[in-house]
Scaffold this motif. Structure first.
Motif, PDB file in Angstrom:
ATOM      1  N   ILE A  71      24.480   4.731   2.238  1.00  0.00           N
ATOM      2  CA  ILE A  71      25.474   5.479   1.446  1.00  0.00           C
ATOM      3  C   ILE A  71      24.883   6.078   0.162  1.00  0.00           C
ATOM      4  O   ILE A  71      25.626   6.556  -0.688  1.00  0.00           O
ATOM      5  CB  ILE A  71      26.713   4.613   1.115  1.00  0.00           C
ATOM      6  CG1 ILE A  71      26.325   3.389   0.271  1.00  0.00           C
ATOM      7  CG2 ILE A  71      27.468   4.208   2.372  1.00  0.00           C
ATOM      8  CD1 ILE A  71      27.525   2.726  -0.407  1.00  0.00           C
ATOM      9  N   ALA A 188      36.624   4.166   2.744  1.00  0.00           N
ATOM     10  CA  ALA A 188      35.802   4.890   3.722  1.00  0.00           C
ATOM     11  C   ALA A 188      35.671   4.096   5.022  1.00  0.00           C
ATOM     12  O   ALA A 188      34.664   4.194   5.730  1.00  0.00           O
ATOM     13  CB  ALA A 188      34.437   5.174   3.116  1.00  0.00           C
ATOM     14  N   VAL A 192      32.523   5.651   7.308  1.00  0.00           N
ATOM     15  CA  VAL A 192      31.166   5.095   7.262  1.00  0.00           C
ATOM     16  C   VAL A 192      30.740   4.715   8.685  1.00  0.00           C
ATOM     17  O   VAL A 192      31.439   4.002   9.381  1.00  0.00           O
ATOM     18  CB  VAL A 192      31.111   3.861   6.326  1.00  0.00           C
ATOM     19  CG1 VAL A 192      29.821   3.071   6.518  1.00  0.00           C
ATOM     20  CG2 VAL A 192      31.230   4.309   4.874  1.00  0.00           C
ATOM     21  N   VAL A 197      27.924   9.648   4.711  1.00  0.00           N
ATOM     22  CA  VAL A 197      28.741   9.353   3.520  1.00  0.00           C
ATOM     23  C   VAL A 197      27.761   9.018   2.405  1.00  0.00           C
ATOM     24  O   VAL A 197      26.999   8.050   2.527  1.00  0.00           O
ATOM     25  CB  VAL A 197      29.695   8.159   3.783  1.00  0.00           C
ATOM     26  CG1 VAL A 197      30.362   7.710   2.490  1.00  0.00           C
ATOM     27  CG2 VAL A 197      30.752   8.527   4.823  1.00  0.00           C
ATOM     28  N   ALA A 209      34.150  -0.313   3.066  1.00  0.00           N
ATOM     29  CA  ALA A 209      34.067  -0.100   4.517  1.00  0.00           C
ATOM     30  C   ALA A 209      33.837  -1.434   5.220  1.00  0.00           C
ATOM     31  O   ALA A 209      33.291  -2.363   4.618  1.00  0.00           O
ATOM     32  CB  ALA A 209      32.938   0.864   4.850  1.00  0.00           C
TER      33      ALA A 209
END
Ligand SMILES: Cc1ncc(COP(=O)(O)O)c(C=O)c1O
Length: 396
Positions: A71, A188, A192, A197, A209
């Protein structure tokens, strides 16, 4: 590089047993993930739980590195949790509220987040405002901008809703939040693992997530990203031996990194499995995953459009791997049950999981078919062939 679907399916034992279109619920894990979990459980069996964790320190630390890479964060900005809701709670309940503070959210907000807002509104006199959608059905960024003032303490938004293929414009929201200096918490959960992302591109302060959905990790895993900027501003709601040090009879000191939101006891095997799942996704590449997932979902929507009595309910300018539908005259729950008996896995999003969206649209429930890159065109054909013919009178 496009995904090697055959290899991905060889890595996934479940592909030979079921047509798994419930990836938004929990994906089929690859054998590499299962092997890592089992291996660690065996190590615990043979050497003791604490001793196994010490022996596997590097693998455990790797989970933070892998998630950070996934991420675009730093490893010190990652806290591991047992699911995405707890990750979200740790951030949200770390905020301090005053009467009159405002929370801006979207119509697609997930049930558990919405109920936490409601509880906070009832406890502290905070106001929740649901930003209207734009003409595409995604959160309206101009309307969000209009609603901002100095009382807004949080923008809390769901990136990809549980109940549809919509992708909310997370980065545009981030630009608005940054410009206004308002905290931005992004759920998210469904993005994800299926879309690239990047927290710096999105500009969120907090992101949550789970492991089991599009990341294909074990159940009972999840994580919180908490930006470095925020770490000394957000108190963990429950200090414990992992998140803080008891420094004196009347004092304790909270950790400085994101692990201040963790608790001491956890499922180490699952966490190690999560690290392997993230490595697996990174190896394939998130752009390639997104491309395959989006193409499969578009193909499914094309097929469904041709079927009488099938209605699709996805909105948004950009659509992803979740396809929501109803079949005239058929109860969604019953339909999913019937198909499960034929080894086609779907799920149901009921109004209670996304009330601000589904109830507004007069939908009691929708069937959710969520594809992953290991699904095939043949599986989509199988689903369409298995869907029942419409009945004249809708039973919801
Ligand atoms: C958008 C969204 N947010 C949050 C969650 C909750 O995640 P978890 O079940 O890991 O707590 C889900 C689960 O379906 C979800 O779809």
């Amino acid at each position: 590089m496009p995904i090697d679907v055959e290899q991905a399916r060889r890595d996934t034992a479940g592909c030979t047993a079921v047509t798994h279109l419930n990836n938004a619920g929990a994906s089929l894990p690859p054998r590499q993930v299962v092997d890592a979990v089992v291996r660690h459980l065996r190590l615990e069996e043979e050497s003791g739980g604490y001793e196994a964790a010490i022996a596997e320190t590097d693998r455990i630390e790797h989970v933070y590195d892998a998630l950070a890479r996934l991420i675009g964060a730093g490893p010190h900005e990652i806290a591991l949790q047992e699911n995405a809701t707890r990750a979200w709670d740790m951030a949200f309940y770390g905020l301090r509220w005053q009467p009159g503070d405002r929370i801006l959210t979207g119509r697609s907000e997930y049930a558990s987040n919405a109920m936490a807002y409601l509880q906070t509104a009832q406890r502290y006199g905070v106001r929740i405002e649901v930003v209207p959608d734009d003409e595409h059905g995604q959160i309206s960024v101009p309307a969000l901008r209009e609603l901002l003032d100095e009382r807004v303490k949080l923008i809390g938004v769901t990136h990809v809703p549980t109940q549809s293929g919509l992708v909310n414009p997370a980065a545009e929201i981030g630009r608005v939040a940054r410009a206004a200096g308002v905290l931005y918490l992004l759920d998210a959960c469904q993005s994800v693992g299926q879309l690239p992302v990047d927290v710096r591109e999105i500009g969120c302060d907090l992101l949550t997530a789970p492991g089991r959905k599009y990341l294909r990790g074990p159940r009972g895993t999840g994580f919180l990203y908490c930006s470095e900027r925020l770490q000394d501003r957000l108190e963990p709601p429950f200090p414990d031996l992992q998140s803080a040090v008891w420094t004196g009879p009347d004092s304790y000191r909270v950790r400085e990194d994101a692990r201040r939101f963790e608790s001491w006891e956890n499922g180490v095997a699952g966490r190690i499995g999560l690290g392997v799942a993230v490595d697996y996704a990174l190896e394939l590449g998130l752009p390639a995953i997104e491309q395959r997932v989006t193409a499969l979902a578009a193909g499914l929507r094309d097929r469904l459009r041709a079927l009488p009595g099938v209605r699709m309910h996805d909105r948004g300018l950009r659509q992803c791997g979740i396809v929501s539908l109803t079949v005239d005259g058929h109860d969604s729950l019953e339909l999913v049950r019937e198909l499960r008996a034929r080894r086609i896995n779907l799920s149901v999003s009921a109004v209670g999981s996304a009330r601000w969206d589904l109830a507004e649209r007069g939908l009691e429930s929708v069937v959710r078919a969520s594809v992953h890159y290991y699904n095939t065109e043949e599986e989509l054909d199988r689903l369409c062939a298995a869907l029942p013919a419409p009945r004249p009178h809708s039973r919801g």
